[in-house]
Motif scaffolding. Structure first.
Motif, PDB file in Angstrom:
ATOM      1  N   GLU B   7       8.511   8.269   1.811  1.00  0.00           N
ATOM      2  CA  GLU B   7       7.371   7.763   1.022  1.00  0.00           C
ATOM      3  C   GLU B   7       7.526   6.281   0.681  1.00  0.00           C
ATOM      4  O   GLU B   7       6.544   5.549   0.633  1.00  0.00           O
ATOM      5  N   ASP B   8       8.764   5.872   0.445  1.00  0.00           N
ATOM      6  CA  ASP B   8       9.003   4.454   0.121  1.00  0.00           C
ATOM      7  C   ASP B   8       8.662   3.522   1.296  1.00  0.00           C
ATOM      8  O   ASP B   8       8.359   2.349   1.091  1.00  0.00           O
ATOM      9  N   LEU B   9       8.743   4.064   2.489  1.00  0.00           N
ATOM     10  CA  LEU B   9       8.576   3.203   3.675  1.00  0.00           C
ATOM     11  C   LEU B   9       7.179   3.256   4.281  1.00  0.00           C
ATOM     12  O   LEU B   9       6.907   2.546   5.260  1.00  0.00           O
ATOM     13  N   ILE B  10       6.284   4.075   3.703  1.00  0.00           N
ATOM     14  CA  ILE B  10       4.955   4.223   4.330  1.00  0.00           C
ATOM     15  C   ILE B  10       4.222   2.882   4.442  1.00  0.00           C
ATOM     16  O   ILE B  10       3.716   2.523   5.509  1.00  0.00           O
ATOM     17  N   SER B  11       4.189   2.143   3.331  1.00  0.00           N
ATOM     18  CA  SER B  11       3.453   0.869   3.354  1.00  0.00           C
ATOM     19  C   SER B  11       4.070  -0.105   4.348  1.00  0.00           C
ATOM     20  O   SER B  11       3.342  -0.805   5.077  1.00  0.00           O
ATOM     21  N   ASP B  15       2.234  -1.712   7.465  1.00  0.00           N
ATOM     22  CA  ASP B  15       2.156  -3.191   7.539  1.00  0.00           C
ATOM     23  C   ASP B  15       2.934  -3.749   8.727  1.00  0.00           C
ATOM     24  O   ASP B  15       2.994  -4.976   8.909  1.00  0.00           O
TER      25      ASP B  15
END
Lengths: 190, 188
Positions: B7-11, B15
């Motif tokens: 979840e921390d790496l989704i953005s 991007d």
């Protein structure tokens, strides 16, 4: 001021600081709708948003000499608008009184974005827009600010970091969590 | 990679700011978890919707209203409220008031304080009667810090023992009333 030359925002404010009022008009024209989008998404009230944008631009006029070219002009103006919007939201929260007169005092004509799609698509689009706006309003203020600045205003992480005055890593983390929360809220509303 | 890391790496993934290794790891996690893939896809759709939102435009006459507000600022009718000066954090009127109060406090305190050579309380009735004011020295020496004035004990209770001994020999002109006092049941 000759119109053929495209001045940067920083050049325009510098000219305005030297007394060129036409430069101020140009800045107003550049920023009024961008600020309106930002503030409206933030406070969810057209009239209030427009008043805040007016106050922001008025502050730029009266406090023009406070701007120093150590930051981008957009950072400065978004910071002013964000602070005014937050102050207004806090005031409203404190009052918690519904002003019924507001329902009828609207004598302004708002420009609805032109839409060439047919009526069905438009209605669907408006419904989706309302859902989105509702979902944005459900976010806490610090998440709302960053997600609007990033995903609606498309500002860089660095610029958002300067506007909200928190470290870059915190901004990235907030945007990620805000998006997850927004996604969850939209799922609930559908 | 666990759910939290994912979840921390989704953005960052959306991007395109993940390193090649992290991206590979992220995509292998997506392959292993259809829910995770669905979440990423729906978030990409949401961001696409957000980016496609039309700008909100100000109403007609916005510039006119703004300029009229500016003109009101510039007109001589409008006067910028003067910046209030403060004296040690107080506004001038409050500073004056506070100074007056402080002075009054000092003056009242000064009046209440006992001064050297002045009786702190009224003389005892008996002592006052026996020592009229005419017994006080007429030519008092000047009071100065190096010359503490000492008055005779006439008319005052002794400073050594302020219990007012009425038969003290230190009071010379004390009239003797003992023979005039008659008790009601006196056998005389």
């Amino acid at each position: 001021m000759p119109e053929a030359i495209q001045y940067t925002d920083e050049e325009l404010i510098a000219r305005f600081q030297e007394g060129d009022e036409q430069a101020y008009i140009e800045l107003v024209n550049r920023y009024r709708n961008r600020l309106m989008t930002f503030v409206y998404r933030f406070v969810n009230d057209f009239e209030l948003a427009e008043d805040i944008v007016q106050d922001t631009l008025l502050k730029v006029y009266t406090h023009r000499h406070f701007y120093k070219e150590i930051a981008k002009f957009s950072t400065w103006i978004y910071t002013i608008a964000g602070n005014l919007a937050k102050t207004e939201l806090r005031k409203r929260k404190r009052r918690k009184v519904t002003n019924l007169s507001q329902m009828s005092r609207d004598d302004r004509v708002y420009e609805i974005p032109a839409d060439d799609a047919d009526t069905g698509d438009r209605v669907q689009g408006q419904f989706a827009e309302k859902q989105l706006q509702k979902a944005i309003q459900s976010l806490p203020l610090h998440f709302r600010t960053v997600v609007i600045l990033r995903d609606l205003q498309e500002l860089s992480y660095e610029e958002i970091s300067n506007i909200v005055n928190v470290p870059l890593g915190t901004v990235k983390s907030r945007i990620n969590r805000a998006r997850l929360q927004l996604q969850k809220a939209l799922k609930e509303y559908r | 990679m666990d759910r939290y890391q994912f979840e921390d790496l989704i953005s960052d993934y959306l991007d395109n700011s993940l390193s090649l290794d992290s991206r590979r790891e992220f995509e292998s996690y997506l392959d292993s978890d259809p829910d995770a893939r669905h979440l990423v896809e729906s978030m990409a759709d949401m961001l696409d919707t957000l980016h496609r939102q039309p700008p909100v435009r100000v109403s007609a006459g916005f510039n006119q209203r703004l300029l009229s507000r500016i003109n009101r600022l510039d007109s001589p009718v409008y006067t910028e409220p003067p910046k209030t000066r403060t004296i040690m954090g107080f506004r001038p009127q409050y500073a004056v008031l506070m100074t007056g109060l402080a002075l009054a406090f000092v003056l009242v305190g000064y009046e209440l304080l006992p001064t050297p050579g002045t009786p702190t309380s009224a003389p005892l009735p008996f002592a006052a009667q026996s020592a009229p004011a005419t017994n006080l020295p007429q030519n008092r020496p000047a009071v100065s810090p190096g010359n503490p004035t000492v008055y005779p004990a006439q008319g005052f209770a002794s400073t050594e023992d302020d219990s007012a001994q009425t038969n003290s020999p230190a009071v010379p002109n004390r009239p003797d009333y003992s023979k005039q006092i008659q008790l009601v049941k006196n056998p005389r």
